[in-house]
Design a protein around this motif. Structure first.
Motif, PDB file in Angstrom:
ATOM      1  N   PRO A  28      36.498  52.417  33.952  1.00 31.95           N
ATOM      2  CA  PRO A  28      36.451  51.409  34.446  1.00 31.95           C
ATOM      3  C   PRO A  28      35.443  49.013  34.003  1.00 31.95           C
ATOM      4  O   PRO A  28      35.873  48.489  33.606  1.00 31.95           O
ATOM      5  CB  PRO A  28      36.536  51.273  35.748  1.00 31.95           C
ATOM      6  CG  PRO A  28      35.319  51.927  36.214  1.00 31.95           C
ATOM      7  CD  PRO A  28      35.812  53.148  34.762  1.00 31.95           C
TER       8      PRO A  28
ATOM      9  N   GLU B 139      42.586  37.362  26.580  1.00 33.05           N
ATOM     10  CA  GLU B 139      42.388  38.474  26.796  1.00 33.05           C
ATOM     11  C   GLU B 139      42.102  38.678  28.906  1.00 33.05           C
ATOM     12  O   GLU B 139      42.313  39.219  29.207  1.00 33.05           O
ATOM     13  CB  GLU B 139      41.008  39.548  26.782  1.00 33.05           C
ATOM     14  CG  GLU B 139      41.755  40.378  25.580  1.00 33.05           C
ATOM     15  CD  GLU B 139      40.349  41.520  24.342  1.00 33.05           C
ATOM     16  OE1 GLU B 139      39.130  41.161  25.402  1.00 33.05           O
ATOM     17  OE2 GLU B 139      40.808  41.240  23.262  1.00 33.05           O
ATOM     18  N   ASN B 140      41.016  37.791  28.316  1.00 30.13           N
ATOM     19  CA  ASN B 140      41.430  36.969  29.950  1.00 30.13           C
ATOM     20  C   ASN B 140      42.133  36.572  31.347  1.00 30.13           C
ATOM     21  O   ASN B 140      42.921  37.202  32.137  1.00 30.13           O
ATOM     22  CB  ASN B 140      39.734  36.433  30.227  1.00 30.13           C
ATOM     23  CG  ASN B 140      39.782  35.956  32.226  1.00 30.13           C
ATOM     24  OD1 ASN B 140      39.058  36.775  32.730  1.00 30.13           O
ATOM     25  ND2 ASN B 140      38.727  35.224  32.814  1.00 30.13           N
ATOM     26  N   LYS B 141      43.119  35.754  30.162  1.00 29.08           N
ATOM     27  CA  LYS B 141      44.202  35.566  30.913  1.00 29.08           C
ATOM     28  C   LYS B 141      45.244  36.521  31.220  1.00 29.08           C
ATOM     29  O   LYS B 141      46.028  36.345  32.345  1.00 29.08           O
ATOM     30  CB  LYS B 141      45.157  33.806  30.158  1.00 29.08           C
ATOM     31  CG  LYS B 141      43.761  32.752  30.159  1.00 29.08           C
ATOM     32  CD  LYS B 141      44.685  32.127  29.158  1.00 29.08           C
ATOM     33  CE  LYS B 141      43.950  30.232  29.371  1.00 29.08           C
ATOM     34  NZ  LYS B 141      45.269  29.899  28.673  1.00 29.08           N
ATOM     35  N   LYS B 142      45.086  36.908  30.157  1.00 23.07           N
ATOM     36  CA  LYS B 142      46.461  38.643  30.710  1.00 23.07           C
ATOM     37  C   LYS B 142      45.807  39.181  31.800  1.00 23.07           C
ATOM     38  O   LYS B 142      47.015  39.931  32.150  1.00 23.07           O
ATOM     39  CB  LYS B 142      46.249  39.661  29.213  1.00 23.07           C
ATOM     40  CG  LYS B 142      47.178  38.965  27.763  1.00 23.07           C
ATOM     41  CD  LYS B 142      46.754  39.833  27.292  1.00 23.07           C
ATOM     42  CE  LYS B 142      47.638  39.408  25.693  1.00 23.07           C
ATOM     43  NZ  LYS B 142      46.803  39.919  24.338  1.00 23.07           N
ATOM     44  N   GLU B 143      45.109  39.592  31.811  1.00 20.56           N
ATOM     45  CA  GLU B 143      44.766  40.526  33.171  1.00 20.56           C
ATOM     46  C   GLU B 143      44.788  39.781  34.229  1.00 20.56           C
ATOM     47  O   GLU B 143      44.929  40.247  35.195  1.00 20.56           O
ATOM     48  CB  GLU B 143      42.847  40.615  32.690  1.00 20.56           C
ATOM     49  CG  GLU B 143      42.603  41.543  31.884  1.00 20.56           C
ATOM     50  CD  GLU B 143      41.042  42.503  31.659  1.00 20.56           C
ATOM     51  OE1 GLU B 143      39.961  41.703  32.528  1.00 20.56           O
ATOM     52  OE2 GLU B 143      39.987  42.300  30.770  1.00 20.56           O
ATOM     53  N   ASN B 144      44.828  38.534  34.094  1.00 19.45           N
ATOM     54  CA  ASN B 144      44.426  37.246  35.550  1.00 19.45           C
ATOM     55  C   ASN B 144      45.314  37.402  35.860  1.00 19.45           C
ATOM     56  O   ASN B 144      46.891  37.264  36.630  1.00 19.45           O
ATOM     57  CB  ASN B 144      43.916  35.797  35.511  1.00 19.45           C
ATOM     58  CG  ASN B 144      41.968  36.427  35.605  1.00 19.45           C
ATOM     59  OD1 ASN B 144      42.300  38.157  36.182  1.00 19.45           O
ATOM     60  ND2 ASN B 144      41.427  35.780  35.469  1.00 19.45           N
TER      61      ASN B 144
ATOM     62  N   ARG C 144      34.281  47.681  31.528  1.00 15.17           N
ATOM     63  CA  ARG C 144      34.751  47.016  29.905  1.00 15.17           C
ATOM     64  C   ARG C 144      34.373  46.855  28.656  1.00 15.17           C
ATOM     65  O   ARG C 144      32.725  46.648  29.105  1.00 15.17           O
ATOM     66  CB  ARG C 144      35.053  44.834  29.976  1.00 15.17           C
ATOM     67  CG  ARG C 144      36.388  45.347  31.632  1.00 15.17           C
ATOM     68  CD  ARG C 144      36.842  43.370  30.817  1.00 15.17           C
ATOM     69  NE  ARG C 144      36.756  42.906  29.000  1.00 15.17           N
ATOM     70  CZ  ARG C 144      37.440  42.296  29.189  1.00 15.17           C
ATOM     71  NH1 ARG C 144      37.347  40.960  29.776  1.00 15.17           N
ATOM     72  NH2 ARG C 144      37.196  41.302  27.748  1.00 15.17           N
TER      73      ARG C 144
END
Length: 160
Positions: A131, A155-160, A133
């Motif tokens: 879990p 990557e941060n936008k994909k996760e949110n 990163r």
């Protein structure tokens, strides 16, 4: 008009006239109470001060009591092996109690981050989903800092 104020003061009872004596009595009571508690703690410490007890003086000197002369109010302290000092009994302020130190195992912290990545690369065991990163900078060694920032933002936008 002067008669009405004189009549009110003479015939009436005022709580404010009792306030000062009550506060004074309370102050005196608290002083005696604190003094009694202080005397009890000093008496308790005096009973603990026997030869062989480690004590601290008012001026911060630590030593072990060798002997106590209550007639002259003196105590002989051993400061270090072979060194003694004679002090007044009132200079002994605190009995030093040594508590056993509990050793806690500190987590092993590496000196630098390269030892972490080297240990991960050397590990041949199959990896499980973690879990936490991981830093993917090793996967993209030819990126500039700006490209890395853009990739991380995506990557941060994909996760949110």
């Amino acid at each position: 008009m002067a008669q009405t104020t004189a009549d009110q003061n003479a015939g009436g009872f005022s709580f404010s006239s009792l306030l000062l004596p009550i506060l004074l009595a309370l102050f005196i009571f608290m002083m005696f109470r604190k003094q009694k508690k202080t005397q009890q703690t000093v008496q308790q410490q005096r009973t603990q001060m026997v030869p062989g007890t480690e004590v601290m003086t008012q001026f911060g000197l630590f030593g072990t009591i060798l002997s106590i002369d209550s007639e002259e109010n003196k105590a002989v302290l051993e400061l270090s092996p072979g060194n003694t000092a004679t002090v007044h009994l009132q200079a002994l302020t605190k009995v030093v109690t040594t508590e056993p130190a509990v050793e806690e195992e500190a987590p092993v912290v590496p000196d630098d981050a390269s030892s972490l990545t080297a240990a991960e690369q050397a590990d041949d065991a199959p990896r499980t989903a973690d879990p936490v990163r991981r830093d993917d900078s090793a996967a993209h060694p030819d990126e500039t800092p700006e490209e890395t920032l853009e990739r991380l933002n995506r990557e941060n936008k994909k996760e949110n």
